[in-house]
Design an enzyme around this catalytic site. Sequence first.
Site, PDB file in Angstrom:
ATOM      1  N   MET A   1       1.332   8.349  -6.645  1.00 53.28           N
ATOM      2  CA  MET A   1       1.468   7.868  -5.271  1.00 53.28           C
ATOM      3  C   MET A   1       1.149   6.370  -5.164  1.00 53.28           C
ATOM      4  SD  MET A   1      -0.264  11.066  -3.199  1.00 53.28           S
ATOM      5  CE  MET A   1       0.165  10.401  -1.586  1.00 53.28           C
ATOM      6  N   HIS A   2       1.461   5.806  -4.003  1.00 53.66           N
ATOM      7  CA  HIS A   2       1.010   4.488  -3.531  1.00 53.66           C
ATOM      8  C   HIS A   2       1.683   3.294  -4.196  1.00 53.66           C
ATOM      9  CE1 HIS A   2      -2.068   7.041  -1.883  1.00 53.66           C
ATOM     10  NE2 HIS A   2      -2.687   7.197  -3.024  1.00 53.66           N
TER      11      HIS A   2
ATOM     12  N   ASP B   1       2.018  13.504  -6.324  1.00 57.89           N
ATOM     13  CA  ASP B   1       1.612  14.341  -7.448  1.00 57.89           C
ATOM     14  C   ASP B   1       0.603  15.410  -7.079  1.00 57.89           C
ATOM     15  OD1 ASP B   1      -0.344  12.410  -7.003  1.00 57.89           O
ATOM     16  OD2 ASP B   1      -0.335  11.639  -9.047  1.00 57.89           O
TER      17      ASP B   1
END
Length: 472
Positions: free
Chosen positions: A75-76, A231
């Site tokens: 992520m991110h 995830d």
Amino acid sequence: MFLGIDLGTSGVKVVLIDDTQRIIQTGHASLTVQNPHPGWSEQDPAAWIEATRCAIRDLDSPLDKVAGIGLSGQMHGAVCLDQSDNVLRPAILWNDGRAADEAAALDADPAFRAITGNIVFAGFTAPKLVWMRKHEPDLFARTRRVLLPKDYLRLWLTGEAISDMSDASGTAWFDPAKRDWSDQLLAATGMERTMMPVLAEGSELAGCLRPETAAELGLPKGIPIAGGAGDNAATAIGAGITSAGSGLISLGTSGVIFAATDRFLPAPETAVHAFCHALPGRWHQMGVMLSAAACLDWWAGITGASPAELLSRLDPAPGRPGPIMFWPYLSGERTPLNNPLQRAGFTGMSTGSDRAQMTRAVLEGVTLALAENMEALRAGGGGADSLIAMGGGARSDLWLAMLAQATGISIMRPAGAETGAGFGAARLGLMAATGAGESALTTPEISDVFEPDPELVPAWSESLQRLRQQRA
């Protein structure tokens, strides 16, 4: 058959399942991370595509019967594209701390916590773009689209820019209660809605495999691709964790305690994440530490031994924490510290300290940090009565036994724990292709249960208090 593609930090995993959700085969290809400066973490998105090709080629089974694909990923990360969807710079990853000042400035604006329900962490996507605007103004000016890592894979697979609610929740541009982008927060960072991908639920159709990519991968063209998930939400789908009170603990590169909720439960004061889940009408809380199994890998590299060799030299009983304490903050920390500048280290060593004691201290340090995450979830109104263990670190009996003592609850290990996010992605691909509902997501068979020992739990609690005192 249904294919799950999980874009991790250290590699791409693919999982092939049949119509009964039985795992047929898995494939893997490794990735490396570039650290051009201390605290920075980057990857070339082109490496993700090549790793995906290699991981799919690693499958021996014929792929002509694949009927759906799901995606999950780290992520991110910020993938910045120009008007022709060319990548402008290496992707800035989730564990990159360069935007600490920008994150603090955004977090000082009450609107961000009020709308997102979260602290603006340095690893989130929005502060990365603010950093770019300040330090790479030419690249920022050329940026026309920002995608999350797995959604860059989707762009390659389908030609469409689409993201899902769980992954979008970690950008600091998203309103999890409304399950939509926030125009107010986008404007506050110099962004526009047109620069964001279209949104879909994780189990919904979010593009179809385009003919040229299908031919390259040996897959049927036009396969439906699910919205997918970040995830951790994908791992939860793999473990059947969708309803309030159920939870998982993940021992991957990062460490996560994940608890599903049936409503949005923001608790930014605890540094717990409150995000959308990968299913409609579901949310989750999540405590995150940035380095979990990564700490053991780091220590293995220092000692010149493999993680398996290091673990084989340890007493398999969890026992009481030893005299050496390890701070597992190799890349800073999120929950509950929110400090990208926090760093790792050993304390309590003496002339008699040896490699086995220090290896054990690494496991104990990660374990205590995850126990601290569980306390933060409980303080924020969430938590779970037991946890399903997933990720590569879940293969260690000793580590899971330690976690049971430190958290005071049962830790359960399913078969195939290491395929969690890829398996969850495959399940989402099945749901998008067939229209199957949440009832199709059964809990996996549990192979091992690690119970807390009432005589050991207090010692682990005392060790956590000692860690806090030393850290202060």
